[in-house]
Design a protein around this motif. Structure first.
Motif, PDB file in Angstrom:
ATOM      1  N   SER A   1       0.767  -0.999   0.004  1.00 47.17           N
ATOM      2  CA  SER A   1      -0.120  -0.010  -0.117  1.00 47.17           C
ATOM      3  C   SER A   1       0.778   1.352   0.123  1.00 47.17           C
ATOM      4  N   SER A   2       1.871   1.183   0.570  1.00 49.72           N
ATOM      5  CA  SER A   2       2.794   2.288   0.779  1.00 49.72           C
ATOM      6  C   SER A   2       3.538   2.736  -0.574  1.00 49.72           C
ATOM      7  N   GLU A   3       3.663   1.475  -1.475  1.00 56.65           N
ATOM      8  CA  GLU A   3       4.526   1.691  -2.502  1.00 56.65           C
ATOM      9  C   GLU A   3       3.238   2.281  -3.626  1.00 56.65           C
ATOM     10  N   ILE A   4       2.073   2.177  -3.431  1.00 64.88           N
ATOM     11  CA  ILE A   4       1.150   2.587  -4.528  1.00 64.88           C
ATOM     12  C   ILE A   4       0.167   3.873  -3.991  1.00 64.88           C
ATOM     13  N   GLU A   5       0.735   4.363  -3.022  1.00 67.63           N
ATOM     14  CA  GLU A   5      -0.239   5.320  -2.119  1.00 67.63           C
ATOM     15  C   GLU A   5      -0.747   6.588  -3.133  1.00 67.63           C
ATOM     16  N   ASP A   6       0.307   6.746  -4.254  1.00 66.10           N
ATOM     17  CA  ASP A   6       0.114   8.000  -4.893  1.00 66.10           C
ATOM     18  C   ASP A   6      -1.158   7.720  -5.939  1.00 66.10           C
ATOM     19  N   GLU A   7      -1.510   6.676  -6.157  1.00 62.63           N
ATOM     20  CA  GLU A   7      -2.494   6.602  -7.129  1.00 62.63           C
ATOM     21  C   GLU A   7      -3.709   5.410  -6.645  1.00 62.63           C
ATOM     22  N   MET A   8      -3.480   4.770  -5.594  1.00 61.02           N
ATOM     23  CA  MET A   8      -4.500   3.797  -5.133  1.00 61.02           C
ATOM     24  C   MET A   8      -4.378   3.774  -3.528  1.00 61.02           C
ATOM     25  N   PHE A   9      -5.578   3.876  -2.932  1.00 61.81           N
ATOM     26  CA  PHE A   9      -5.781   3.762  -1.186  1.00 61.81           C
ATOM     27  C   PHE A   9      -6.014   2.290  -1.110  1.00 61.81           C
ATOM     28  N   VAL A  10      -5.196   1.681  -0.391  1.00 60.83           N
ATOM     29  CA  VAL A  10      -5.683   0.469   0.024  1.00 60.83           C
ATOM     30  C   VAL A  10      -6.448  -0.121   1.098  1.00 60.83           C
ATOM     31  N   VAL A  11      -7.257  -0.747   1.353  1.00 63.85           N
ATOM     32  CA  VAL A  11      -8.138  -1.288   2.176  1.00 63.85           C
ATOM     33  C   VAL A  11      -8.104  -2.781   2.335  1.00 63.85           C
ATOM     34  N   MET A  12      -7.969  -3.399   3.279  1.00 69.18           N
ATOM     35  CA  MET A  12      -7.884  -4.807   3.489  1.00 69.18           C
ATOM     36  C   MET A  12      -9.438  -5.512   3.429  1.00 69.18           C
ATOM     37  N   ARG A  13      -9.657  -6.276   2.727  1.00 65.91           N
ATOM     38  CA  ARG A  13     -10.831  -7.065   2.646  1.00 65.91           C
ATOM     39  C   ARG A  13     -10.606  -7.968   3.901  1.00 65.91           C
ATOM     40  N   THR A  14     -11.555  -7.809   4.937  1.00 70.40           N
ATOM     41  CA  THR A  14     -11.904  -8.617   5.945  1.00 70.40           C
ATOM     42  C   THR A  14     -13.048  -9.188   6.253  1.00 70.40           C
ATOM     43  N   TYR A  15     -13.394 -10.103   5.489  1.00 74.51           N
ATOM     44  CA  TYR A  15     -14.808 -10.726   5.572  1.00 74.51           C
ATOM     45  C   TYR A  15     -14.883 -11.761   6.524  1.00 74.51           C
ATOM     46  N   PHE A  16     -15.853 -11.729   7.317  1.00 72.12           N
ATOM     47  CA  PHE A  16     -15.975 -12.705   8.743  1.00 72.12           C
ATOM     48  C   PHE A  16     -17.386 -13.481   8.534  1.00 72.12           C
ATOM     49  N   GLU A  17     -18.300 -13.119   7.622  1.00 73.35           N
ATOM     50  CA  GLU A  17     -19.688 -13.708   7.586  1.00 73.35           C
ATOM     51  C   GLU A  17     -19.721 -14.047   6.019  1.00 73.35           C
ATOM     52  N   LYS A  18     -20.191 -15.198   5.918  1.00 72.57           N
ATOM     53  CA  LYS A  18     -20.377 -15.508   4.602  1.00 72.57           C
ATOM     54  C   LYS A  18     -21.920 -16.075   4.153  1.00 72.57           C
ATOM     55  N   PRO A  19     -22.748 -15.371   3.460  1.00 74.40           N
ATOM     56  CA  PRO A  19     -24.072 -15.777   3.134  1.00 74.40           C
ATOM     57  C   PRO A  19     -24.187 -16.963   2.305  1.00 74.40           C
ATOM     58  N   ARG A  20     -25.211 -17.952   2.936  1.00 71.17           N
ATOM     59  CA  ARG A  20     -25.249 -19.143   2.066  1.00 71.17           C
ATOM     60  C   ARG A  20     -26.528 -19.476   1.497  1.00 71.17           C
ATOM     61  N   THR A  21     -26.483 -19.832   0.259  1.00 72.12           N
ATOM     62  CA  THR A  21     -27.844 -20.248  -0.469  1.00 72.12           C
ATOM     63  C   THR A  21     -28.364 -21.470   0.486  1.00 72.12           C
ATOM     64  N   VAL A  22     -27.615 -22.501   0.630  1.00 72.59           N
ATOM     65  CA  VAL A  22     -27.921 -23.863   1.479  1.00 72.59           C
ATOM     66  C   VAL A  22     -27.223 -24.026   2.366  1.00 72.59           C
TER      67      VAL A  22
END
Length: 358
Positions: free
Chosen positions: A78-99
């Motif tokens: 993130s520090s290497e690309i911060e001039d063009e991109m702002f990084v947010v870490m995907r931290t998903y804890f809940e998974k919706p389930r169809t079945v």
């Protein structure tokens, strides 16, 4: 005999949000850092910051050690690309389930069907706290409307999934969340439900929830002006191409909404083939370089190692750093394509140069 709870086998006590705040407190410096990252995310969504929002990370988190390992690598990137991109870490804890299937670290942290939800909530909060203390903002999918009371103060971005975008409960919840909220288009590819969700979440709402002390309460919201559309493709086809983005932008503008779009490089946009995520990213960067301002960011499903694995009966056989839900690209590929995408953005911005393939 009372005719209530006839199908409830057992009721267990759950720690209150206030109790977990005390157990896993947020210090002043971390709180200020989260405040600043939230403002940056909001500025990108609102078009005040020209950078792209890069929401990058595992499909789901199941191993805290691997999650921190990944977060440390992502912080360096993130520090290497911060001039063009702002990084947010995907931290998903809940998974919706169809079945059926594993429902995520919060509901089943031991991955054995024991559903130690109390332990899962505590683990999720402690893990988020450790990540944000690295200086890396986090983003979560909101599924259970009670969970944000435990982790809302740690998040800098959130999403509402394709299966819950039509839920009025989640629209009301989004109107009161402390962070920007992205609504995914439906699994069919239809955009109208997501656009209606954005319009609804913009407005003040009232809903029933749980306060910090664990008591039932009525929450009255101000409305959320940082809601946006996430294009994730549909059953029939992807929707990240130039014409798709243009149609989505026109629809948002027609409804009087901020034309803010994030493109999910995974799911139906990659035709559920994790190796195709780079193709989606390449198209996104190409469109941005050619002047498409409605694209405010992208999502990548990425882990330490590529692919995915089934959860074994003997958890000691789990492969380290490999997803147990959707397949992800590995870290080496993540670093390569993100760095190259950043170089293309720099070149286009500074020289108006041509876009080279990823």
């Amino acid at each position: 005999m009372a005719n209530v709870d006839i199908r409830i086998r057992k009721v267990e006590a759950l720690a209150t949000p206030d109790e977990l705040y005390t157990q896993f407190p947020v210090d002043e410096a971390t709180s200020e850092s989260i405040h600043q990252t939230r403002q940056t995310v909001n500025d990108i969504i609102q078009g005040r910051d020209r950078r792209l929002l890069a929401i990058v990370g595992p499909c789901s988190l199941h191993d805290p050690v691997a999650a921190i390992d990944y977060a440390k690598k992502l912080k360096v990137l993130s520090s290497e690309i911060e001039d063009e991109m702002f990084v947010v870490m995907r931290t998903y804890f809940e998974k919706p389930r169809t079945v059926a299937g594993w429902k995520g670290l919060i509901l089943d942290p031991k991955m054995d069907g024991s559903y130690d939800i109390g332990g899962g909530i505590a683990l999720a909060r402690s893990l988020l706290l450790e990540i944000v203390k690295l200086g890396l903002p986090v983003g979560c999918e909101v599924l259970d409307p009670i969970i944000p009371q435990y982790i809302d103060e740690l998040m800098s971005w959130s999403s509402i999934g394709a299966r819950t975008t039509e839920s009025q409960i989640h629209r009301n919840l989004a109107s009161g969340l402390s962070v920007a909220v992205g609504f995914k288009n439906s699994t069919s590819g239809d955009l109208v439900s997501a656009v209606n969700a954005i319009k609804s979440a913009y407005q003040p709402a009232s809903f029933i929830g749980m306060d910090g002390k664990g008591a039932s309460a009525i929450f009255r919201t101000t409305g959320n002006d940082c809601c946006h559309l996430i294009l994730r493709g549909g059953d029939q086809s992807p929707n990240y191409y130039e014409d798709d983005v243009e149609s989505a932008r026109i629809l948002l503008e027609k409804e009087g909404l901020v034309p803010a779009i994030i493109v999910d490089c995974s799911h139906s946009n990659s035709r559920k083939n994790y190796e195709r995520q780079k193709r989606v990213l390449r198209s996104i960067i190409d469109q941005v370089c050619w002047g498409e301002k409605s694209i405010r960011g992208f999502m990548l499903e990425s882990n330490l190692l590529p692919g995915c694995q089934k959860i074994p009966s003997d958890l000691s056989n789990l492969k380290y750093g490999v997803s147990v839900t959707d397949a992800c690209i590995g870290w080496d590929e993540t670093q390569r394509i993100v760095l190259h995408a950043c170089e293309l953005l720099r070149k286009a911005r500074l020289e108006g140069g041509s876009v080279q393939p990823l």
